[in-house]
Motif scaffolding. Structure first.
Motif, PDB file in Angstrom:
ATOM      1  N   GLU A 185     -21.777  30.928  -6.665  1.00 22.79           N
ATOM      2  CA  GLU A 185     -21.038  29.667  -6.693  1.00 22.79           C
ATOM      3  C   GLU A 185     -21.816  28.697  -7.572  1.00 22.79           C
ATOM      4  O   GLU A 185     -23.035  28.599  -7.469  1.00 22.79           O
ATOM      5  CB  GLU A 185     -20.899  29.095  -5.287  1.00 22.79           C
ATOM      6  CG  GLU A 185     -20.124  27.794  -5.257  1.00 22.79           C
ATOM      7  CD  GLU A 185     -19.939  27.234  -3.857  1.00 22.79           C
ATOM      8  OE1 GLU A 185     -19.469  26.097  -3.762  1.00 22.79           O
ATOM      9  OE2 GLU A 185     -20.279  27.921  -2.877  1.00 22.79           O
ATOM     10  N   ASN A 186     -21.106  28.004  -8.444  1.00 25.97           N
ATOM     11  CA  ASN A 186     -21.781  27.054  -9.322  1.00 25.97           C
ATOM     12  C   ASN A 186     -21.483  25.619  -8.913  1.00 25.97           C
ATOM     13  O   ASN A 186     -20.464  25.321  -8.302  1.00 25.97           O
ATOM     14  CB  ASN A 186     -21.392  27.263 -10.784  1.00 25.97           C
ATOM     15  CG  ASN A 186     -19.995  26.775 -11.088  1.00 25.97           C
ATOM     16  OD1 ASN A 186     -19.024  27.460 -10.810  1.00 25.97           O
ATOM     17  ND2 ASN A 186     -19.892  25.585 -11.656  1.00 25.97           N
ATOM     18  N   THR A 187     -22.410  24.744  -9.250  1.00 23.65           N
ATOM     19  CA  THR A 187     -22.269  23.313  -9.029  1.00 23.65           C
ATOM     20  C   THR A 187     -22.801  22.604 -10.261  1.00 23.65           C
ATOM     21  O   THR A 187     -23.821  23.009 -10.815  1.00 23.65           O
ATOM     22  CB  THR A 187     -23.073  22.868  -7.782  1.00 23.65           C
ATOM     23  OG1 THR A 187     -22.573  23.578  -6.649  1.00 23.65           O
ATOM     24  CG2 THR A 187     -22.955  21.386  -7.536  1.00 23.65           C
ATOM     25  N   VAL A 188     -22.111  21.562 -10.682  1.00 23.91           N
ATOM     26  CA  VAL A 188     -22.570  20.765 -11.825  1.00 23.91           C
ATOM     27  C   VAL A 188     -22.434  19.284 -11.471  1.00 23.91           C
ATOM     28  O   VAL A 188     -21.427  18.871 -10.897  1.00 23.91           O
ATOM     29  CB  VAL A 188     -21.798  21.122 -13.120  1.00 23.91           C
ATOM     30  CG1 VAL A 188     -20.313  20.925 -12.976  1.00 23.91           C
ATOM     31  CG2 VAL A 188     -22.346  20.374 -14.325  1.00 23.91           C
ATOM     32  N   TYR A 189     -23.483  18.521 -11.763  1.00 24.17           N
ATOM     33  CA  TYR A 189     -23.486  17.076 -11.539  1.00 24.17           C
ATOM     34  C   TYR A 189     -23.889  16.391 -12.833  1.00 24.17           C
ATOM     35  O   TYR A 189     -24.835  16.808 -13.498  1.00 24.17           O
ATOM     36  CB  TYR A 189     -24.503  16.677 -10.458  1.00 24.17           C
ATOM     37  CG  TYR A 189     -24.143  17.152  -9.079  1.00 24.17           C
ATOM     38  CD1 TYR A 189     -23.166  16.503  -8.334  1.00 24.17           C
ATOM     39  CD2 TYR A 189     -24.793  18.245  -8.520  1.00 24.17           C
ATOM     40  CE1 TYR A 189     -22.836  16.940  -7.056  1.00 24.17           C
ATOM     41  CE2 TYR A 189     -24.476  18.679  -7.244  1.00 24.17           C
ATOM     42  CZ  TYR A 189     -23.500  18.016  -6.527  1.00 24.17           C
ATOM     43  OH  TYR A 189     -23.182  18.447  -5.272  1.00 24.17           O
ATOM     44  N   LEU A 190     -23.179  15.320 -13.180  1.00 23.81           N
ATOM     45  CA  LEU A 190     -23.511  14.519 -14.351  1.00 23.81           C
ATOM     46  C   LEU A 190     -23.771  13.079 -13.937  1.00 23.81           C
ATOM     47  O   LEU A 190     -23.161  12.586 -12.989  1.00 23.81           O
ATOM     48  CB  LEU A 190     -22.369  14.533 -15.369  1.00 23.81           C
ATOM     49  CG  LEU A 190     -22.007  15.882 -15.967  1.00 23.81           C
ATOM     50  CD1 LEU A 190     -20.819  15.730 -16.911  1.00 23.81           C
ATOM     51  CD2 LEU A 190     -23.183  16.482 -16.692  1.00 23.81           C
ATOM     52  N   ARG A 191     -24.639  12.437 -14.675  1.00 20.77           N
ATOM     53  CA  ARG A 191     -24.877  11.017 -14.456  1.00 20.77           C
ATOM     54  C   ARG A 191     -23.554  10.268 -14.623  1.00 20.77           C
ATOM     55  O   ARG A 191     -22.745  10.611 -15.482  1.00 20.77           O
ATOM     56  CB  ARG A 191     -25.916  10.523 -15.458  1.00 20.77           C
ATOM     57  CG  ARG A 191     -26.337   9.125 -15.240  1.00 20.77           C
ATOM     58  CD  ARG A 191     -27.385   8.733 -16.279  1.00 20.77           C
ATOM     59  NE  ARG A 191     -28.165   7.671 -15.725  1.00 20.77           N
ATOM     60  CZ  ARG A 191     -29.399   7.799 -15.271  1.00 20.77           C
ATOM     61  NH1 ARG A 191     -30.013   8.946 -15.350  1.00 20.77           N
ATOM     62  NH2 ARG A 191     -30.030   6.772 -14.773  1.00 20.77           N
ATOM     63  N   HIS A 192     -23.328   9.268 -13.813  1.00 21.87           N
ATOM     64  CA  HIS A 192     -22.078   8.494 -13.853  1.00 21.87           C
ATOM     65  C   HIS A 192     -21.798   8.015 -15.284  1.00 21.87           C
ATOM     66  O   HIS A 192     -22.683   7.517 -15.974  1.00 21.87           O
ATOM     67  CB  HIS A 192     -22.165   7.303 -12.906  1.00 21.87           C
ATOM     68  CG  HIS A 192     -20.904   6.507 -12.852  1.00 21.87           C
ATOM     69  ND1 HIS A 192     -19.763   6.974 -12.233  1.00 21.87           N
ATOM     70  CD2 HIS A 192     -20.599   5.302 -13.363  1.00 21.87           C
ATOM     71  CE1 HIS A 192     -18.812   6.078 -12.360  1.00 21.87           C
ATOM     72  NE2 HIS A 192     -19.290   5.054 -13.040  1.00 21.87           N
ATOM     73  N   GLY A 193     -20.561   8.208 -15.718  1.00 23.44           N
ATOM     74  CA  GLY A 193     -20.143   7.753 -17.035  1.00 23.44           C
ATOM     75  C   GLY A 193     -20.406   8.723 -18.170  1.00 23.44           C
ATOM     76  O   GLY A 193     -20.145   8.408 -19.332  1.00 23.44           O
ATOM     77  N   LEU A 194     -20.920   9.910 -17.868  1.00 24.07           N
ATOM     78  CA  LEU A 194     -21.255  10.858 -18.931  1.00 24.07           C
ATOM     79  C   LEU A 194     -20.260  12.000 -19.083  1.00 24.07           C
ATOM     80  O   LEU A 194     -20.531  12.950 -19.803  1.00 24.07           O
ATOM     81  CB  LEU A 194     -22.657  11.432 -18.729  1.00 24.07           C
ATOM     82  CG  LEU A 194     -23.789  10.489 -19.104  1.00 24.07           C
ATOM     83  CD1 LEU A 194     -25.134  11.164 -18.875  1.00 24.07           C
ATOM     84  CD2 LEU A 194     -23.673  10.040 -20.553  1.00 24.07           C
ATOM     85  N   THR A 195     -19.120  11.919 -18.415  1.00 25.73           N
ATOM     86  CA  THR A 195     -18.127  12.961 -18.632  1.00 25.73           C
ATOM     87  C   THR A 195     -17.537  12.795 -20.033  1.00 25.73           C
ATOM     88  O   THR A 195     -17.568  11.702 -20.607  1.00 25.73           O
ATOM     89  CB  THR A 195     -17.001  12.898 -17.576  1.00 25.73           C
ATOM     90  OG1 THR A 195     -16.378  11.616 -17.646  1.00 25.73           O
ATOM     91  CG2 THR A 195     -17.553  13.142 -16.177  1.00 25.73           C
ATOM     92  N   SER A 196     -17.063  13.896 -20.587  1.00 25.09           N
ATOM     93  CA  SER A 196     -16.430  13.919 -21.921  1.00 25.09           C
ATOM     94  C   SER A 196     -17.402  13.647 -23.061  1.00 25.09           C
ATOM     95  O   SER A 196     -16.991  13.215 -24.138  1.00 25.09           O
ATOM     96  CB  SER A 196     -15.260  12.927 -21.983  1.00 25.09           C
ATOM     97  OG  SER A 196     -14.311  13.230 -20.985  1.00 25.09           O
TER      98      SER A 196
END
Length: 110
Positions: free
Chosen positions: A26-37
């Motif tokens: 199972e994978n999980t990915v987290y990005l710093r707020h505002g860094l999508t796209s």
């Protein structure tokens, strides 16, 4: 990382403990707020997918709250497909949430 700042992280772990599932993670990915796209998540996940292949993983599962359309769209762009829907199995912020499982087959030989 940008200038010593961590922009995100991802990891994979055993999906279930039973031996029959030892090649499914199972994978999980987290990005710093505002860094999508911005491509950060894609680079992290492509590295993770390659690492999972290298250790013999056959299938990756992403367990995503159904209302998180951004994450579902992101995983679809990486080749994941929706394979299940569970009603009210997650509980966060004082409410029950539906969960969608998405799967990516890595094509490892048996």
């Amino acid at each position: 990382e940008r200038g010593g700042e961590i922009l995100g992280h991802c990891y994979a772990h055993e999906w279930k403990e039973r031996p029959a599932y030892r090649r499914t993670f199972e994978n999980t990915v987290y990005l710093r707020h505002g860094l999508t796209s911005h491509g950060v998540g894609r680079r992290l996940m492509e590295t993770l997918i390659d690492a999972c292949r290298d250790v013999g993983c056959h299938a990756l599962i992403a367990c995503i709250t159904t209302e998180n359309e951004g994450s579902r769209r992101f995983h679809r762009a990486l080749g994941f497909r929706e394979v299940s829907h569970f009603s009210e199995v997650g509980y966060k912020l004082g409410r029950y949430l539906d969960v969608t499982d998405m799967e990516l087959l890595l094509g490892q030989p048996e």
